[in-house]
Design a protein around this motif. Sequence first.
Motif, PDB file in Angstrom:
ATOM      1  N   TRP A 214       0.908  -1.309  -0.193  1.00  0.00           N
ATOM      2  CA  TRP A 214       0.061  -0.089   0.011  1.00  0.00           C
ATOM      3  C   TRP A 214       0.923   1.318   0.033  1.00  0.00           C
ATOM      4  N   GLY A 215       2.064   1.190   0.091  1.00  0.00           N
ATOM      5  CA  GLY A 215       2.778   2.383   0.698  1.00  0.00           C
ATOM      6  C   GLY A 215       3.794   2.698  -0.580  1.00  0.00           C
ATOM      7  N   GLY A 216       3.499   2.125  -1.865  1.00  0.00           N
ATOM      8  CA  GLY A 216       4.347   2.487  -2.857  1.00  0.00           C
ATOM      9  C   GLY A 216       5.529   1.538  -3.230  1.00  0.00           C
ATOM     10  N   GLY A 217       5.531   0.288  -2.637  1.00  0.00           N
ATOM     11  CA  GLY A 217       6.501  -0.657  -2.656  1.00  0.00           C
ATOM     12  C   GLY A 217       6.724  -1.457  -3.812  1.00  0.00           C
ATOM     13  N   PHE A 218       7.365  -2.492  -3.528  1.00  0.00           N
ATOM     14  CA  PHE A 218       7.790  -3.231  -4.863  1.00  0.00           C
ATOM     15  C   PHE A 218       6.283  -4.171  -5.402  1.00  0.00           C
ATOM     16  N   LEU A 219       5.645  -4.530  -4.426  1.00  0.00           N
ATOM     17  CA  LEU A 219       4.430  -5.639  -4.781  1.00  0.00           C
ATOM     18  C   LEU A 219       3.389  -4.616  -5.312  1.00  0.00           C
ATOM     19  N   GLN A 220       3.310  -3.314  -4.737  1.00  0.00           N
ATOM     20  CA  GLN A 220       2.254  -2.351  -5.400  1.00  0.00           C
ATOM     21  C   GLN A 220       2.520  -2.180  -6.797  1.00  0.00           C
ATOM     22  N   LYS A 221       3.932  -1.783  -6.958  1.00  0.00           N
ATOM     23  CA  LYS A 221       4.377  -1.308  -8.550  1.00  0.00           C
ATOM     24  C   LYS A 221       4.353  -2.897  -9.411  1.00  0.00           C
ATOM     25  N   MET A 222       4.193  -3.920  -8.890  1.00  0.00           N
ATOM     26  CA  MET A 222       4.326  -5.106  -9.594  1.00  0.00           C
ATOM     27  C   MET A 222       2.939  -5.422  -9.921  1.00  0.00           C
ATOM     28  N   GLY A 223       1.659  -4.920  -9.356  1.00  0.00           N
ATOM     29  CA  GLY A 223       0.480  -5.060  -9.818  1.00  0.00           C
ATOM     30  C   GLY A 223      -0.257  -6.315  -8.664  1.00  0.00           C
ATOM     31  N   PHE A 224       0.302  -6.122  -7.511  1.00  0.00           N
ATOM     32  CA  PHE A 224      -0.441  -7.019  -6.467  1.00  0.00           C
ATOM     33  C   PHE A 224      -1.648  -6.366  -5.963  1.00  0.00           C
ATOM     34  N   TYR A 225      -2.685  -6.846  -5.632  1.00  0.00           N
ATOM     35  CA  TYR A 225      -3.647  -5.920  -5.224  1.00  0.00           C
ATOM     36  C   TYR A 225      -4.245  -6.770  -3.691  1.00  0.00           C
ATOM     37  N   ASP A 226      -4.450  -5.839  -2.821  1.00  0.00           N
ATOM     38  CA  ASP A 226      -5.128  -6.299  -1.410  1.00  0.00           C
ATOM     39  C   ASP A 226      -5.844  -5.239  -1.189  1.00  0.00           C
ATOM     40  N   PHE A 227      -7.185  -5.106  -1.348  1.00  0.00           N
ATOM     41  CA  PHE A 227      -8.087  -3.720  -1.292  1.00  0.00           C
ATOM     42  C   PHE A 227      -7.868  -3.403   0.300  1.00  0.00           C
ATOM     43  N   ALA A 228      -8.399  -4.389   1.131  1.00  0.00           N
ATOM     44  CA  ALA A 228      -8.460  -4.039   2.478  1.00  0.00           C
ATOM     45  C   ALA A 228      -7.655  -4.712   3.308  1.00  0.00           C
ATOM     46  N   GLY A 229      -6.801  -5.778   3.000  1.00  0.00           N
ATOM     47  CA  GLY A 229      -5.885  -6.252   3.997  1.00  0.00           C
ATOM     48  C   GLY A 229      -5.961  -7.894   4.348  1.00  0.00           C
ATOM     49  N   SER A 230      -6.416  -8.519   3.309  1.00  0.00           N
ATOM     50  CA  SER A 230      -6.527 -10.091   3.525  1.00  0.00           C
ATOM     51  C   SER A 230      -5.016 -10.719   3.555  1.00  0.00           C
ATOM     52  N   THR A 231      -4.147  -9.964   3.273  1.00  0.00           N
ATOM     53  CA  THR A 231      -2.680 -10.460   3.322  1.00  0.00           C
ATOM     54  C   THR A 231      -2.177  -9.707   4.253  1.00  0.00           C
ATOM     55  N   VAL A 232      -2.100  -8.302   3.991  1.00  0.00           N
ATOM     56  CA  VAL A 232      -1.553  -7.253   4.862  1.00  0.00           C
ATOM     57  C   VAL A 232      -1.612  -7.495   6.110  1.00  0.00           C
ATOM     58  N   VAL A 233      -3.049  -7.548   6.606  1.00  0.00           N
ATOM     59  CA  VAL A 233      -3.404  -7.380   8.006  1.00  0.00           C
ATOM     60  C   VAL A 233      -3.739  -9.199   8.344  1.00  0.00           C
ATOM     61  N   HIS A 234      -4.461  -9.885   7.757  1.00  0.00           N
ATOM     62  CA  HIS A 234      -4.887 -11.103   8.196  1.00  0.00           C
ATOM     63  C   HIS A 234      -3.878 -12.215   8.070  1.00  0.00           C
ATOM     64  N   MET A 235      -3.041 -12.414   6.845  1.00  0.00           N
ATOM     65  CA  MET A 235      -1.976 -13.257   6.850  1.00  0.00           C
ATOM     66  C   MET A 235      -0.627 -12.892   7.746  1.00  0.00           C
TER      67      MET A 235
END
Length: 492
Positions: A214-235
């Motif tokens: 979400w902060g402009g990192g490499f996964l975001q630039k790669m096209g990875f999507y996690d709208f509200a946090g299934s990965t960032v929060v819950h995983m």
Amino acid sequence: MSRNLKPKPPGQPRHRRASRRWSMLKKPIYLYLTAAILLVWSSAAVAQEAPASVFSGEAKVVADTIWVLFAASLVFFMNAGFAMLETGLCRSKNAVNLLAKNLIVFGLVSLAYWAVGFGIMFGDGNEFMGTTGFFLGGNDNSPAIGEAYDGVFSALNWAGIPLNAKFFYQLMFAGTAATIVSGAIAERARFVGFFIFSILLTSICYPMVGHWVWGGGFLQKMGFYDFAGSTVVHMVGGWAALVGAALIGPRTARYFEGKSYPIPGHNLSIATLGGLILWLGWFGFNGGSTMAADPAAISHIIVITNLAGAAGGVAGTITAWIYFGKPDLTMTINGMLIGLVSITAGCAFVTSGSAVLIGFVGGIVVVFAVDVFDNFKIDDPVGALSVHMVGGFWGTLAVGLFSVGPEKFSWYTADSGPAMGLLSGGSFSQVGIQLLGLAIVSGFTVAFSYIVWTALKYLSGIRVTLEDEKLGLDLSEHAMEAYPGFLGDEHL
């Protein structure tokens, strides 16, 4: 009945009495029907083109800010849900310990995320972490702030609300990630170990993953999507909990001579209440991630979220009924929760039919996931691993399978949403990106958690003694009881 109603005269024909009752009921029935028609109409209209907002200028800033702060307050209330759920699913002699952990963790996270975490997550820096904005220093270019952008929080420029509102909302997510851990290590973990781990998780590990996505990192630039946090929060919370549960070990007498012996929770009433509170809070968790009072987007996301949670609860109930022979309340609760976790990544990008399918699959999976962890002797008293880690994985993958593409909905474009999902007529590309992101986040979180938990094991200890566990963590760790005067055999 109102005291102003006169008694019916004797001998009044039955059809006349029925007619009177019908006249009294007509008005609420018509109101219910009108509400139902409006609900169906609004959900059907969500996919149509709609303006991004009915507000403009300063009014838009005010509306957006009010919505985000209200949504954040709903997410804050989820702390009460986690406290009730975890306490109810564990034994009464450990109730104070679980309540204390769920209460203190938000205080710890508030300070750690303010001092370090928010800067790492959203501060400008590089593709791996933010290096500015610590202690909430700096500003962004929000119209409400009225200052020129100084290069501190560029990743949040898209949200036109004050910086403090952005911070407060993101803080709620950080608190949720840490709270997930407490349930999986319940009834045998030392308070001090959880205390220290929560600070490190939310000041380093969680913010770094958040920066990547979400902060402009490499996964975001790669096209990875996690709208509200299934990965960032819950995983992230789920993997951290799994490593902790594995290193701490199962509760005493949980497994003996190769067999599993369930330890029932002491109060399923408050566990159910906790589950319902979490369901309510999830509307803010997902809906608030718009960071704007966009009627079409918010309506869509909340309806989608509710459908997935409902489908998960139904699927969990039916699966447990078939698998265990009886409908298990705890599986109904966890089925509902995994449905909500599963839809969190894609709630803005999928249709209502896909949401039901995503939630239903999650509700089936959670029953077998609990059994799998049990077979590996990973003791998880509340099912946090099955709900958050497994559900987070499935929900993130589901984005690559079911996303409908930017031309379907008005609130995202090719630059702000995933490509068409594999099962929606797209290619495998989004699935591959989602899987790669999942692997990277999982590997990093496991490595970080293992290092921290292992260090704590040797420095301060992470498990109570056998005597303290038998006595109960309420007395051994806090010298108090949740239910004085109502002691059962487990306290003898």
